[in-house]
Design an enzyme around this catalytic site. Structure first.
Site, short mmCIF file in Angstrom:
data_model
loop_
_atom_site.label_atom_id
_atom_site.label_comp_id
_atom_site.label_asym_id
_atom_site.label_seq_id
_atom_site.Cartn_x
_atom_site.Cartn_y
_atom_site.Cartn_z
N TYR A 156 -14.18 6.83 -13.67
CA TYR A 156 -13.90 5.74 -12.72
C TYR A 156 -14.31 4.40 -13.34
CZ TYR A 156 -14.61 2.58 -8.81
OH TYR A 156 -14.61 1.48 -8.00
N ARG A 168 -25.31 14.59 -8.30
CA ARG A 168 -23.86 14.47 -8.46
C ARG A 168 -23.58 13.98 -9.88
NH1 ARG A 168 -20.96 10.37 -4.36
NH2 ARG A 168 -21.89 8.89 -5.80
N ASN A 203 -3.82 6.27 -12.24
CA ASN A 203 -3.78 5.36 -11.09
C ASN A 203 -4.34 4.00 -11.42
OD1 ASN A 203 -3.17 6.37 -8.12
ND2 ASN A 203 -3.76 8.10 -9.38
N ASP A 258 -23.70 10.00 -11.74
CA ASP A 258 -24.50 9.03 -10.98
C ASP A 258 -25.66 8.48 -11.82
OD1 ASP A 258 -23.42 8.69 -8.48
OD2 ASP A 258 -24.62 10.27 -7.52
N ASP A 284 0.86 -1.19 0.00
CA ASP A 284 0.00 0.00 0.00
C ASP A 284 0.90 1.23 0.00
OD1 ASP A 284 -3.25 0.14 1.03
OD2 ASP A 284 -2.11 2.02 0.89
N ASN A 285 0.44 2.31 -0.64
CA ASN A 285 1.23 3.55 -0.57
C ASN A 285 0.70 4.47 0.53
OD1 ASN A 285 -1.08 4.67 -1.61
ND2 ASN A 285 -0.15 5.44 -3.50
N LEU A 286 -0.33 4.02 1.25
CA LEU A 286 -0.91 4.75 2.37
C LEU A 286 -1.42 6.14 1.97
CD1 LEU A 286 1.52 3.73 5.28
CD2 LEU A 286 -0.67 2.70 4.64
N PHE A 289 -21.06 -3.76 -6.18
CA PHE A 289 -22.06 -2.71 -6.19
C PHE A 289 -21.68 -1.79 -5.01
CE2 PHE A 289 -25.01 -3.47 -9.75
CZ PHE A 289 -24.22 -4.41 -10.38
N THR A 307 -16.15 -2.84 -10.59
CA THR A 307 -17.23 -2.03 -10.04
C THR A 307 -18.48 -2.07 -10.91
OG1 THR A 307 -17.90 0.26 -9.62
CG2 THR A 307 -16.18 -0.06 -11.23
#
Ligand code: UDP
Length: 323
Positions: free
Chosen positions: A139, A280, A90, A283, A31-33, A167, A115
């Site tokens: 995303y 938003r 990323n 969505d 992990d890169n935290l 989900f 996702t």
């Protein structure tokens, strides 16, 4: 097995590490935290490394790794609309670096966090794996690109993979000292519980004019420990099956934003004041899973199949978060 849990200091990754350790596997966390928590790494050692710095990755493979679980990502729909390049960097470029490191070290199995956002606006009530994939935010698009890469890597050099399309992850393992903790917090259930506890800047409902029964967005909430259990099952699946597979993970029940707030009010016994704000960006109005394939093929049965225990477990964490 020795499982390298990339992103194991984060929300879903830390719960996967817990479930793996309880099942007798050996865990190392990478992990890169940047958003994860050192305190969440309670099963296995932590290697601080960054998928965007490929030279940092080899250390994680010093001890032979049997499989990688890959949770590292930026994962906020709204943010991805404003920071698309960071999302592709990323989530796509980072994953390519991880896949190259796996290849250098002869690791041929990956469970990948995907996702529901890969689907975009649903054209059927229940979304199964064959539903069209037309993401409406960067995303979801970034995760769909990785799914394609995994298919190509299966064909190209025999990588085995399972992409699990979550989900809405929710809940916690408060008695094990882990739960959901983002800064800033953007997700509905933690924000509603913060409002119940009198913390935070106040809850906003993002839009009440969607084509749903009460005008607010409908989502399928699934307990993070049930997600973790699916990861464990995916390891067994890759033992048996070659190739790249995808499974949707949800309970198959949709709850509107207002229904979630009402359940949080009832279960916490506290008032939850909220205001109605603008929708938003990015969505879809409704996202509800058909997880039939995961049930049939992985033998996955969510233990938290109702909203109340999911919110109760989140509330147990929020009353006394360990970090
Ligand atoms: N939401 C909201 N207020 C908040 C956070 C979320 O109304 O403070 C809504 C959001 O627009 C979406 C649903 O709640 O319709 C679930 O959002 P969340 O961010 O929890 O998860 P996502 O669906 O983005 O993965």
């Amino acid at each position: 097995m020795h499982v390298l849990v990339c992103g194991g200091a984060g929300y879903v990754g830390s719960h996967a590490a817990l479930v793996l350790a309880h099942a007798g596997h050996d865990v190392t966390v990478l992990d890169n935290l940047s958003t994860g928590h050192r305190e969440a790494v309670r099963w296995g050692s932590l290697i601080e490394a960054d998928l965007l710095k490929p030279e940092t990755l080899d250390a994680a493979f010093a001890r032979p790794v049997d499989a990688v679980m890959h949770f590292c990502a930026r994962s906020l729909v709204g943010e991805s609309m404003h920071e698309p390049v960071a999302y592709y960097q990323n989530n796509v470029a980072g994953t390519l670096n991880l896949l190259e490191a796996m290849r250098r070290h002869d690791v041929d199995r990956m469970v990948f966090s995907s996702t529901a956002a890969v689907f975009g606006n649903p054209v059927t009530d229940m979304i199964d794996e064959d539903h069209p994939k037309q993401p409406i935010n960067p995303y979801g698009a970034s995760k769909l690109m990785v799914e394609q890469v995994l298919r190509d890597a299966a064909n190209g050099y025999g990588l085995r993979s399972v992409a699990l399309r979550y989900f809405n992850a929710a809940g916690a393992a408060a008695d094990e000292g882990i739960g959901e903790s983002h800064s800033p917090e953007t997700h509905l259930i933690p924000n509603a519980l913060k409002a119940a506890a009198g913390e935070g800047a106040g809850l906003t409902v993002f839009g009440n004019n969607y084509p749903t029964h009460d005008g607010t967005c409908i989502r399928d909430y699934v307990h993070v420990l049930d997600l973790a259990d699916a990861h464990l099952r995916a390891l067994g699946w890759m033992d048996r099956e070659r190739g790249a597979y995808q499974f949707n993970l949800g309970n198959g029940n949709g709850f509107s934003v207002l229904e979630v707030i009402e359940a949080a009010r009832r279960l916490s016994g506290r008032d939850i004041p909220y205001t109605i704000g603008a929708p938003r960006a990015g969505d879809p109005p409704v996202l509800v899973a058909s997880s039939r394939r995961a049930r049939e093929k992985l033998g996955w049965t969510p233990r938290f199949d109702r909203m109340d225990p999911i919110i109760e477990s989140a509330w147990a964490w929020h009353r006394a978060p360990a970090f």
